[in-house]
Motif scaffolding. Sequence first.
Motif, short mmCIF file in Angstrom:
data_model
loop_
_atom_site.label_atom_id
_atom_site.label_comp_id
_atom_site.label_asym_id
_atom_site.label_seq_id
_atom_site.Cartn_x
_atom_site.Cartn_y
_atom_site.Cartn_z
N ALA A 1 0.88 -1.44 -0.39
CA ALA A 1 -0.16 -0.36 0.10
C ALA A 1 0.99 1.14 -0.40
O ALA A 1 0.19 2.60 -0.38
N ILE A 2 2.12 0.77 1.05
CA ILE A 2 2.75 2.76 0.76
C ILE A 2 3.42 2.70 -0.32
O ILE A 2 3.54 3.89 -1.33
N GLY A 3 3.70 1.58 -1.29
CA GLY A 3 4.48 1.86 -2.40
C GLY A 3 3.67 2.26 -3.51
O GLY A 3 3.93 2.80 -4.00
N GLU A 4 2.61 1.64 -3.20
CA GLU A 4 1.57 2.25 -4.22
C GLU A 4 1.19 3.45 -4.31
O GLU A 4 1.03 4.34 -5.24
N PHE A 5 1.17 3.81 -2.72
CA PHE A 5 0.81 5.13 -2.77
C PHE A 5 2.14 6.29 -3.17
O PHE A 5 1.76 7.44 -3.75
N PHE A 6 3.52 6.36 -2.95
CA PHE A 6 4.23 7.02 -3.08
C PHE A 6 4.58 6.50 -4.94
O PHE A 6 5.15 7.73 -5.34
N GLY A 7 4.03 5.11 -5.47
CA GLY A 7 4.13 4.84 -7.29
C GLY A 7 3.22 6.54 -7.79
O GLY A 7 3.31 7.11 -8.41
N GLU A 8 2.00 6.42 -7.24
CA GLU A 8 1.13 7.85 -7.53
C GLU A 8 1.84 9.35 -7.29
O GLU A 8 1.76 9.92 -8.23
N VAL A 9 2.16 9.57 -5.84
CA VAL A 9 2.70 10.97 -5.82
C VAL A 9 4.04 11.12 -6.87
O VAL A 9 3.51 12.08 -7.09
N TRP A 10 4.51 10.11 -6.89
CA TRP A 10 5.89 10.03 -8.52
C TRP A 10 5.29 10.29 -9.64
O TRP A 10 6.41 11.30 -10.52
N LYS A 11 4.60 9.73 -9.56
CA LYS A 11 3.43 9.71 -11.05
C LYS A 11 3.05 11.20 -11.35
O LYS A 11 3.74 12.03 -12.42
N GLY A 12 2.88 11.66 -10.65
CA GLY A 12 2.43 13.65 -10.29
C GLY A 12 3.68 13.95 -10.17
O GLY A 12 3.24 15.74 -10.62
N VAL A 13 4.27 14.01 -9.97
CA VAL A 13 6.07 14.66 -9.30
C VAL A 13 6.84 14.85 -11.40
O VAL A 13 6.72 15.81 -11.53
N LYS A 14 6.44 13.61 -12.32
CA LYS A 14 6.95 13.59 -13.49
C LYS A 14 5.97 14.14 -14.48
O LYS A 14 6.27 14.48 -15.65
N THR A 15 4.71 14.36 -14.00
CA THR A 15 3.62 14.45 -14.62
C THR A 15 4.02 16.70 -15.54
O THR A 15 3.95 16.86 -14.23
N ASP A 16 3.89 16.78 -16.55
CA ASP A 16 3.72 17.56 -16.75
C ASP A 16 2.26 18.62 -16.79
O ASP A 16 1.84 18.55 -17.90
N PRO A 17 2.25 19.49 -15.72
CA PRO A 17 0.23 19.75 -15.42
C PRO A 17 0.26 20.70 -17.13
O PRO A 17 -1.64 21.03 -16.67
N SER A 18 1.15 21.42 -17.89
CA SER A 18 0.64 21.89 -19.18
C SER A 18 0.37 21.54 -20.13
O SER A 18 -0.04 21.72 -20.94
N ARG A 19 1.16 20.32 -19.59
CA ARG A 19 0.47 20.04 -21.67
C ARG A 19 -1.13 18.96 -21.12
O ARG A 19 -0.79 18.43 -20.58
N PRO A 20 -1.82 19.08 -22.62
CA PRO A 20 -2.90 18.86 -22.89
C PRO A 20 -3.21 16.83 -22.47
O PRO A 20 -1.72 16.44 -23.68
N GLY A 21 -4.05 16.37 -22.13
CA GLY A 21 -4.14 14.79 -22.44
C GLY A 21 -5.06 13.92 -21.89
O GLY A 21 -6.08 15.01 -21.56
N ARG A 22 -5.10 12.78 -21.90
CA ARG A 22 -5.98 12.13 -21.40
C ARG A 22 -4.84 11.67 -20.59
O ARG A 22 -4.37 10.84 -20.73
N VAL A 23 -6.04 11.09 -19.40
CA VAL A 23 -5.15 10.11 -18.13
C VAL A 23 -6.41 8.80 -18.07
O VAL A 23 -7.47 9.57 -17.72
N THR A 24 -5.86 7.41 -18.51
CA THR A 24 -6.43 6.26 -18.00
C THR A 24 -6.45 5.57 -16.95
O THR A 24 -5.18 5.63 -16.83
N ARG A 25 -7.02 5.37 -15.74
CA ARG A 25 -7.00 4.98 -14.85
C ARG A 25 -7.52 3.67 -14.95
O ARG A 25 -8.92 3.93 -15.25
N ARG A 26 -7.53 2.03 -15.05
CA ARG A 26 -8.97 0.84 -14.45
C ARG A 26 -8.05 0.33 -13.47
O ARG A 26 -6.73 0.02 -13.13
N HIS A 27 -9.00 -0.09 -12.79
CA HIS A 27 -8.86 -0.74 -11.66
C HIS A 27 -9.73 -1.71 -11.38
O HIS A 27 -10.85 -2.37 -11.68
#
Length: 73
Positions: A15-41
Amino acid sequence: MPDRRDESDKPLMRAIGEFFGEVWKGVKTDPSRPGRVTRRHVEERTADTPDGKVVLRRTIVEEIIVPPPGRAE
């Protein structure tokens, strides 16, 4: 088919690894770039019924589509 564990049975380190993985994904993502985000669970478990074993599956797909700046849809 192997029995899947519930989300509540997830090990703490996973659970901790998944949490920090999502945080890291947010750090690496460029918010000014338009696009599409898809999440499947997918959640899956087996249950016994009078007719035998059945597989219960729930699939959740979340999509966010961000148009480029200056372009309204």
